[in-house]
Design an enzyme around this catalytic site. Structure first.
Site, mmCIF file in Angstrom:
data_model
loop_
_atom_site.group_PDB
_atom_site.id
_atom_site.type_symbol
_atom_site.label_atom_id
_atom_site.label_comp_id
_atom_site.label_asym_id
_atom_site.label_seq_id
_atom_site.Cartn_x
_atom_site.Cartn_y
_atom_site.Cartn_z
ATOM 1 N N CYS A 1 0.818 -1.221 0.000
ATOM 2 C CA CYS A 1 0.000 0.000 0.000
ATOM 3 C C CYS A 1 0.847 1.263 0.000
ATOM 4 O O CYS A 1 0.364 2.341 -0.329
ATOM 5 C CB CYS A 1 -0.935 -0.014 1.199
ATOM 6 S SG CYS A 1 -1.976 -1.472 1.227
ATOM 7 N N HIS B 1 -3.609 6.731 2.236
ATOM 8 C CA HIS B 1 -3.977 5.450 1.618
ATOM 9 C C HIS B 1 -5.339 5.046 2.159
ATOM 10 O O HIS B 1 -5.582 5.127 3.366
ATOM 11 C CB HIS B 1 -2.918 4.391 1.960
ATOM 12 C CG HIS B 1 -3.411 2.989 1.791
ATOM 13 N ND1 HIS B 1 -3.966 2.542 0.615
ATOM 14 C CD2 HIS B 1 -3.475 1.943 2.665
ATOM 15 C CE1 HIS B 1 -4.334 1.280 0.765
ATOM 16 N NE2 HIS B 1 -4.049 0.891 1.991
ATOM 17 N N ASN C 1 -10.542 -0.752 -0.686
ATOM 18 C CA ASN C 1 -9.095 -0.580 -0.560
ATOM 19 C C ASN C 1 -8.436 -1.092 -1.846
ATOM 20 O O ASN C 1 -8.465 -2.287 -2.126
ATOM 21 C CB ASN C 1 -8.627 -1.376 0.675
ATOM 22 C CG ASN C 1 -7.131 -1.307 0.918
ATOM 23 O OD1 ASN C 1 -6.361 -1.012 0.006
ATOM 24 N ND2 ASN C 1 -6.727 -1.605 2.142
HETATM 25 N N1 ACO Z 1 -18.659 -10.201 7.315
HETATM 26 C C1 ACO Z 1 -19.215 -10.638 8.464
HETATM 27 N N2 ACO Z 1 -18.494 -11.078 9.514
HETATM 28 C C2 ACO Z 1 -17.163 -11.054 9.378
HETATM 29 C C3 ACO Z 1 -16.524 -10.641 8.222
HETATM 30 C C4 ACO Z 1 -17.329 -10.200 7.143
HETATM 31 N N3 ACO Z 1 -16.815 -9.759 5.993
HETATM 32 N N4 ACO Z 1 -15.192 -10.748 8.385
HETATM 33 C C5 ACO Z 1 -14.989 -11.229 9.626
HETATM 34 N N5 ACO Z 1 -16.182 -11.429 10.228
HETATM 35 C C6 ACO Z 1 -16.463 -11.928 11.565
HETATM 36 C C7 ACO Z 1 -15.311 -12.695 12.152
HETATM 37 O O1 ACO Z 1 -15.349 -14.025 11.696
HETATM 38 C C8 ACO Z 1 -15.570 -12.578 13.631
HETATM 39 O O2 ACO Z 1 -16.557 -13.494 13.968
HETATM 40 P P1 ACO Z 1 -16.522 -14.244 15.416
HETATM 41 O O3 ACO Z 1 -16.603 -13.135 16.418
HETATM 42 O O4 ACO Z 1 -17.704 -15.123 15.364
HETATM 43 O O5 ACO Z 1 -15.217 -14.957 15.446
HETATM 44 C C9 ACO Z 1 -16.186 -11.181 13.761
HETATM 45 O O6 ACO Z 1 -16.641 -10.810 12.444
HETATM 46 C C10 ACO Z 1 -15.220 -10.152 14.249
HETATM 47 O O7 ACO Z 1 -13.998 -10.334 13.528
HETATM 48 P P2 ACO Z 1 -12.774 -9.453 13.790
HETATM 49 O O8 ACO Z 1 -11.668 -9.812 12.871
HETATM 50 O O9 ACO Z 1 -12.495 -9.445 15.269
HETATM 51 O O10 ACO Z 1 -13.358 -8.062 13.358
HETATM 52 P P3 ACO Z 1 -12.813 -6.659 13.664
HETATM 53 O O11 ACO Z 1 -13.807 -5.929 14.468
HETATM 54 O O12 ACO Z 1 -11.397 -6.682 14.142
HETATM 55 O O13 ACO Z 1 -12.817 -6.034 12.214
HETATM 56 C C11 ACO Z 1 -11.319 -5.523 10.431
HETATM 57 C C12 ACO Z 1 -12.050 -6.614 11.158
HETATM 58 C C13 ACO Z 1 -12.325 -4.614 9.752
HETATM 59 C C14 ACO Z 1 -10.437 -6.118 9.341
HETATM 60 C C15 ACO Z 1 -10.496 -4.751 11.463
HETATM 61 O O14 ACO Z 1 -9.621 -5.593 12.142
HETATM 62 C C16 ACO Z 1 -9.754 -3.648 10.903
HETATM 63 O O15 ACO Z 1 -10.296 -2.583 10.666
HETATM 64 N N6 ACO Z 1 -8.431 -3.865 10.639
HETATM 65 C C17 ACO Z 1 -7.601 -2.924 9.998
HETATM 66 C C18 ACO Z 1 -6.962 -3.587 8.880
HETATM 67 C C19 ACO Z 1 -7.475 -3.162 7.568
HETATM 68 O O16 ACO Z 1 -8.441 -2.467 7.370
HETATM 69 N N7 ACO Z 1 -6.733 -3.527 6.579
HETATM 70 C C20 ACO Z 1 -6.985 -3.141 5.266
HETATM 71 C C21 ACO Z 1 -6.001 -3.761 4.411
HETATM 72 S S1 ACO Z 1 -4.387 -3.450 4.931
HETATM 73 C C22 ACO Z 1 -3.961 -1.929 4.531
HETATM 74 O O17 ACO Z 1 -4.409 -1.404 3.571
HETATM 75 C C23 ACO Z 1 -3.061 -1.208 5.410
#
Ligand code: ACO
Length: 330
Positions: A113, A257, A287
């Site tokens: 990225c 980004h 993204n």
């Molecule tokens: N739809 C529905 N449920 C989902 C999905 C989806 N697409 N994806 C995951 N889940 C579920 C998981 O399985 C989990 O279920 P469980 O509680 O039964 O185990 C639940 O949702 C929560 O999952 P988490 O991974 O804990 O969700 P979190 O609240 O952390 O959100 C996210 C995930 C959005 C990726 C978050 O961690 C985040 O914002 N991370 C930042 C990383 C990012 O955005 N990266 C982008 C790419 S990297 C870059 O560009 C820098």
């Protein structure tokens, strides 16, 4: 030494819009989950038989038009992408061929990225040191063909989109200038966000077993990425400001980004910047990794949000981990 300016910018996204509602039919997810966690409402995914280099050419044509240069004038291509058309060579050489350019230098960089800012940083050095007069820096990605579009891969599949952006760098005689660029990495975190396969450390580098295990799909520790991103973005933005004796108030537009709206909002809050100065289009494109900054920069310019002599700060964080920033007087 010469100064470098961005004299042309352009972007292209595929026409095919994929909404969150459409993803609900392909995996166990919901519009509500995606919007709340990421801010994404829709993204663009290519139809089949389109390559990253095809998107890149369309964006590059617009950047060349704005810079009023022809393809024959370009003397270096730097292509920021994780998703080149083929495993090797990189897609820069395809752009050189498809646009009918001379036998110029053309290479890809794989800094995820942050790659577009890495590319800008390299291109800036070539122009400043008079080794090139018209550098084409591209950020383009097709992520949709590389993610697991099923419930198993839903954490990654809902995030990513396809698109391309490009910039032409030239020597500057006026006030427009790339003031500074700043690039960083911390490889110990590479497995927090990576694609393992194909891998040169195994022979053969890809097998049916590896594919059955899904090792060719991107894997991410979302919480860890989030935690690092909201620290590194403000840090690298402040580095760019401090280097140029600028303050937050001097900046007309921040172009981060487009990783995740929650990350952008969190960075804005930490810096004390309103979202009116923190550009966001992740709602529409998701993204797009290496393409997100040039797409956002091109749109911000087209929307009149960046004007002559404005101070613009680009900032990125991504796989590696890598992070980077650029300070620009437009
Ligand atoms: N739809 C529905 N449920 C989902 C999905 C989806 N697409 N994806 C995951 N889940 C579920 C998981 O399985 C989990 O279920 P469980 O509680 O039964 O185990 C639940 O949702 C929560 O999952 P988490 O991974 O804990 O969700 P979190 O609240 O952390 O959100 C996210 C995930 C959005 C990726 C978050 O961690 C985040 O914002 N991370 C930042 C990383 C990012 O955005 N990266 C982008 C790419 S990297 C870059 O560009 C820098």
């Amino acid at each position: 030494m010469r100064k470098t300016k961005i004299s042309g910018i352009g972007h292209y996204v595929p026409e095919n819009i994929v909404t969150n509602k459409e993803l609900e039919k392909l995996m166990d997810t919901s519009d509500e989950w995606i919007v709340t966690r990421t801010g994404i409402h829709e993204r663009r995914w290519v139809d089949s038989r389109i390559g990253t280099s095809d998107l890149a050419v369309k964006a590059a044509e617009k950047a060349l038009d704005m810079a009023k240069v022809s393809a024959k004038d370009i003397d270096l291509i730097i292509f920021a992408t994780l998703t080149s058309d083929y495993n090797f060579p990189g897609s820069a050489v395809q752009v050189q061929d498809k646009m009918g350019m001379d036998t110029i230098g053309a290479f890809d960089i794989k800094a995820a990225c942050s790659a577009f800012i890495y590319g800008l940083s390299i291109g800036d050095q070539y122009v400043k040191t008079s080794q090139a007069d018209n550098v084409l820096v591209i950020g383009a990605e097709i992520q949709s063909t590389g993610v697991d579009i099923s419930t198993k891969g839903r954490d990654m599949a809902v995030l990513f989109g396809d698109g391309a952006g490009a910039a032409v760098l030239q020597p500057s005689n006026g006030s427009s200038e790339i003031l500074s660029t700043h690039i960083h990495s911390q490889g110990k975190y590479l497995k927090e966000l990576w694609v393992e396969v194909p891998t040169s450390i195994e022979s053969p580098c890809i097998t049916k077993e590896m594919i059955d295990e899904g090792r060719h799909y991107p894997q991410m520790n979302g919480r860890e990425v989030f935690r690092h991103a909201i620290t590194r973005f403000p840090e690298v933005i402040m580095e760019a400001l401090n280097k140029n004796n600028l303050t937050i108030d001097d900046v007309n537009m921040f172009i981060p980004h487009q990783a995740n709206l929650r990350i952008t909002q969190s960075v804005a809050k930490r810096l004390g910047v309103g979202m009116d100065r923190m550009y966001s289009n992740i709602e529409r494109y998701g993204n797009t990794t290496g393409a997100s900054i040039p797409i956002a920069l091109a749109e911000a310019y087209q929307e009149g949000k960046i004007k002559k002599d404005d101070i613009v700060i680009l900032a990125a964080f991504g796989s590696g981990f890598t992070w980077a920033s650029a300070a620009i007087r437009w």
